[in-house]
Every structure is written in structure tokens, then in C-alpha cells.
Design a protein around this motif. Structure first.
Motif, PDB file in Angstrom:
ATOM      1  N   ARG A  14     146.612 -18.498  66.356  1.00  0.00           N
ATOM      2  CA  ARG A  14     148.041 -18.149  66.344  1.00  0.00           C
ATOM      3  C   ARG A  14     148.350 -16.771  66.894  1.00  0.00           C
ATOM      4  O   ARG A  14     149.449 -16.519  67.388  1.00  0.00           O
ATOM      5  N   ASP A  15     147.378 -15.842  66.795  1.00  0.00           N
ATOM      6  CA  ASP A  15     147.731 -14.431  67.023  1.00  0.00           C
ATOM      7  C   ASP A  15     147.114 -13.808  68.267  1.00  0.00           C
ATOM      8  O   ASP A  15     147.221 -12.595  68.446  1.00  0.00           O
ATOM      9  N   LYS A  16     146.464 -14.613  69.095  1.00  0.00           N
ATOM     10  CA  LYS A  16     145.736 -14.039  70.246  1.00  0.00           C
ATOM     11  C   LYS A  16     146.613 -13.080  71.052  1.00  0.00           C
ATOM     12  O   LYS A  16     146.242 -11.953  71.322  1.00  0.00           O
ATOM     13  N   ARG A  17     147.773 -13.580  71.414  1.00  0.00           N
ATOM     14  CA  ARG A  17     148.651 -12.804  72.288  1.00  0.00           C
ATOM     15  C   ARG A  17     149.171 -11.549  71.573  1.00  0.00           C
ATOM     16  O   ARG A  17     149.119 -10.445  72.112  1.00  0.00           O
ATOM     17  N   LEU A  18     149.623 -11.758  70.342  1.00  0.00           N
ATOM     18  CA  LEU A  18     150.215 -10.631  69.607  1.00  0.00           C
ATOM     19  C   LEU A  18     149.160  -9.556  69.279  1.00  0.00           C
ATOM     20  O   LEU A  18     149.427  -8.353  69.397  1.00  0.00           O
ATOM     21  N   THR A  19     147.971  -9.998  68.892  1.00  0.00           N
ATOM     22  CA  THR A  19     146.917  -9.026  68.575  1.00  0.00           C
ATOM     23  C   THR A  19     146.506  -8.270  69.839  1.00  0.00           C
ATOM     24  O   THR A  19     146.278  -7.058  69.799  1.00  0.00           O
ATOM     25  N   THR A  20     146.443  -8.988  70.964  1.00  0.00           N
ATOM     26  CA  THR A  20     146.141  -8.297  72.229  1.00  0.00           C
ATOM     27  C   THR A  20     147.224  -7.259  72.499  1.00  0.00           C
ATOM     28  O   THR A  20     146.932  -6.121  72.897  1.00  0.00           O
ATOM     29  N   HIS A  21     148.464  -7.622  72.250  1.00  0.00           N
ATOM     30  CA  HIS A  21     149.559  -6.676  72.513  1.00  0.00           C
ATOM     31  C   HIS A  21     149.514  -5.483  71.560  1.00  0.00           C
ATOM     32  O   HIS A  21     149.846  -4.358  71.953  1.00  0.00           O
ATOM     33  N   VAL A  22     149.106  -5.712  70.322  1.00  0.00           N
ATOM     34  CA  VAL A  22     148.935  -4.575  69.395  1.00  0.00           C
ATOM     35  C   VAL A  22     147.908  -3.601  69.984  1.00  0.00           C
ATOM     36  O   VAL A  22     148.142  -2.394  70.052  1.00  0.00           O
ATOM     37  N   ALA A  23     146.779  -4.146  70.451  1.00  0.00           N
ATOM     38  CA  ALA A  23     145.710  -3.287  70.979  1.00  0.00           C
ATOM     39  C   ALA A  23     146.166  -2.558  72.241  1.00  0.00           C
ATOM     40  O   ALA A  23     145.953  -1.348  72.385  1.00  0.00           O
ATOM     41  N   LEU A  24     146.807  -3.279  73.148  1.00  0.00           N
ATOM     42  CA  LEU A  24     147.202  -2.648  74.421  1.00  0.00           C
ATOM     43  C   LEU A  24     148.317  -1.620  74.210  1.00  0.00           C
ATOM     44  O   LEU A  24     148.369  -0.588  74.883  1.00  0.00           O
ATOM     45  N   THR A  25     149.185  -1.899  73.264  1.00  0.00           N
ATOM     46  CA  THR A  25     150.257  -0.939  72.944  1.00  0.00           C
ATOM     47  C   THR A  25     149.652   0.310  72.316  1.00  0.00           C
ATOM     48  O   THR A  25     150.032   1.443  72.668  1.00  0.00           O
ATOM     49  N   ALA A  26     148.701   0.106  71.403  1.00  0.00           N
ATOM     50  CA  ALA A  26     148.022   1.257  70.786  1.00  0.00           C
ATOM     51  C   ALA A  26     147.394   2.128  71.874  1.00  0.00           C
ATOM     52  O   ALA A  26     147.559   3.347  71.897  1.00  0.00           O
ATOM     53  N   ARG A  27     146.677   1.486  72.796  1.00  0.00           N
ATOM     54  CA  ARG A  27     146.005   2.225  73.874  1.00  0.00           C
ATOM     55  C   ARG A  27     147.010   2.945  74.767  1.00  0.00           C
ATOM     56  O   ARG A  27     146.874   4.142  75.054  1.00  0.00           O
TER      57      ARG A  27
END
Ligand code: SAM
Length: 176
Positions: A14-27
């Protein structure tokens, strides 16, 4: 000062996209590291690492099964734990105090329901408006306020590709 983002409760399907976006936003917005918790998902770790390698910098990505042990350890090491939740105090009333402290930070964002223990372990439970929205939006606004916009000027070391900003169209250069 080191800024780590802990993403709680990742669900593989369910969260692949959102978790990727959390990581990329953090970076992109100045954090040093993301730690993923919840279901182990090697694919997501690899794809985030791959993006980091291409776009440069020293951002770290890892998985932590035991989020509670991780937070307790960070607390013992002297980090400040900042949990973003719509139920918390308004972040704009706390941000200058948080900025003044030179302690390393762990910013915690959830997915579905966040365990009550997180609220008790956190030094701050902070809201970005008291309305429901998204962990990516909350993280972006928090980091932008925390770094006072300076993160927008950040340069990422040794990128393989780099965007040349343009008024119209795309210009992505391969770096030597
Ligand atoms: N009931 C949740 C909460 O505590 O904010 C909303 C769940 S939301 C789908 C997933 C995550 O987004 C939350 O764990 C929180 O980190 C973040 N979030 C959503 N709205 C927020 C807000 N207004 N302020 C801060 N964080 C928020």
C-alpha cells in the motif's frame, strides 16, 4: 546537527509510493537520513539508494524492525524526538525553541495508526495545521520551517545527473 526521519508502519503493497516520497522529500529538503520501519521492503530501499546515487549527496537509508528500540536508543544518545501528528501542538509555536537546540533530531512520521507509545516517547508532538493530510506534506513544511528555507540552496555532492533550471522545457545534464 544530524536530522533523521523515521517512517513508521510501512506496508509493502500500500505504501511504496508514499514511503518513497517521504524518503525523497527528506533528502531534498535537508535531512541526512531516513529510517524505514514496518514491513521490510528491500525493493524500496534499493530504489531510494539508486536515486541517491544518481542525484548525489550523502543521504542514508536503512531499515529498522524495532522502531521502539530505535527511538529509545536515540533518546539515550541525546537526540530530540519530534513526532508529526495532526493532534499535536501547532509547529509554528514550537519551532524556534526546537531550532535553538543543537541536539540531533529524529522526525517521526506515521502511515495509518501511530502507536500511543510514540506520543509518550516524543519530546514534541507537533501538527502542521490541525487538519488531516499527508506525512509528505507535514514533513516538507516542517523541514522548510526548521531550516528557514536554507535547505533550498543545498548542493548535493558528486551527482551523476543534475537539472539545469529552465523557464520552459527540461535540461538534465550528465555530470563527469
Ligand atoms: N491520525 C493521523 C495523525 O496522527 O496525524 C493521520 C494519519 S496520516 C494518514 C499519516 C501521517 O501523516 C501521520 O502519522 C502524520 O505523521 C502525518 N500527518 C497527517 N496530517 C498531519 C498534520 N496535520 N500535522 C502533522 N502531521 C500530519
Amino acid at each position: 546537527m544530524r536530522v533523521t526521519v523515521l517512517r513508521l508502519g510501512h506496508r509493502v503493497f500500500r505504501d511504496k509510493r508514499l514511503t518513497t516520497h517521504v524518503a525523497l522529500t527528506a533528502r531534498a529538503l535537508g535531512a541526512d537520513e531516513v529510517v524505514l520501519s514496518g514491513e521490510k521492503d528491500d525493493g524500496i530501499l534499493e530504489s531510494i539508494l539508486d536515486i541517491c546515487e544518481r542525484w548525489g549527496g550523502h543521504f542514508k537509508v536503512s531499515y529498522e524492525k524495532n522502531w521502539k528500540g530505535f527511538l529509545e536508543r536515540k533518546k539515550r544518545e541525546g537526540c530530540e524526538l519530534i513526532h508529526l501528528t495532526m493532534y499535536g501542538l501547532q509547529h509554528q509555536t514550537q519551532i524556534s525553541e526546537i531550532r535553538k537546540s543543537k541536539k540531533d533530531k529524529v522526525i517521526i512520521v506515521g502511515s495509518e495508526k501511530v502507536p500511543t507509545e510514540v506520543y509518550h516517547l516524543a519530546d514534541y508532538n507537533l501538527s502542521v495545521t490541525s487538519q488531516p493530510h499527508s506525512e509528505v506534506a507535514a514533513l516538507a513544511v516542517f523541514l522548510h520551517d526548521f531550516f528557514e528555507g536554507k535547505e533550498l540552496e543545498k548542493e548535493f555532492e558528486k551527482p551523476k545527473v543534475k537539472v539545469v533550471p529552465k523557464a520552459c522545457g527540461k535540461d538534465v545534464r550528465k555530470e563527469a
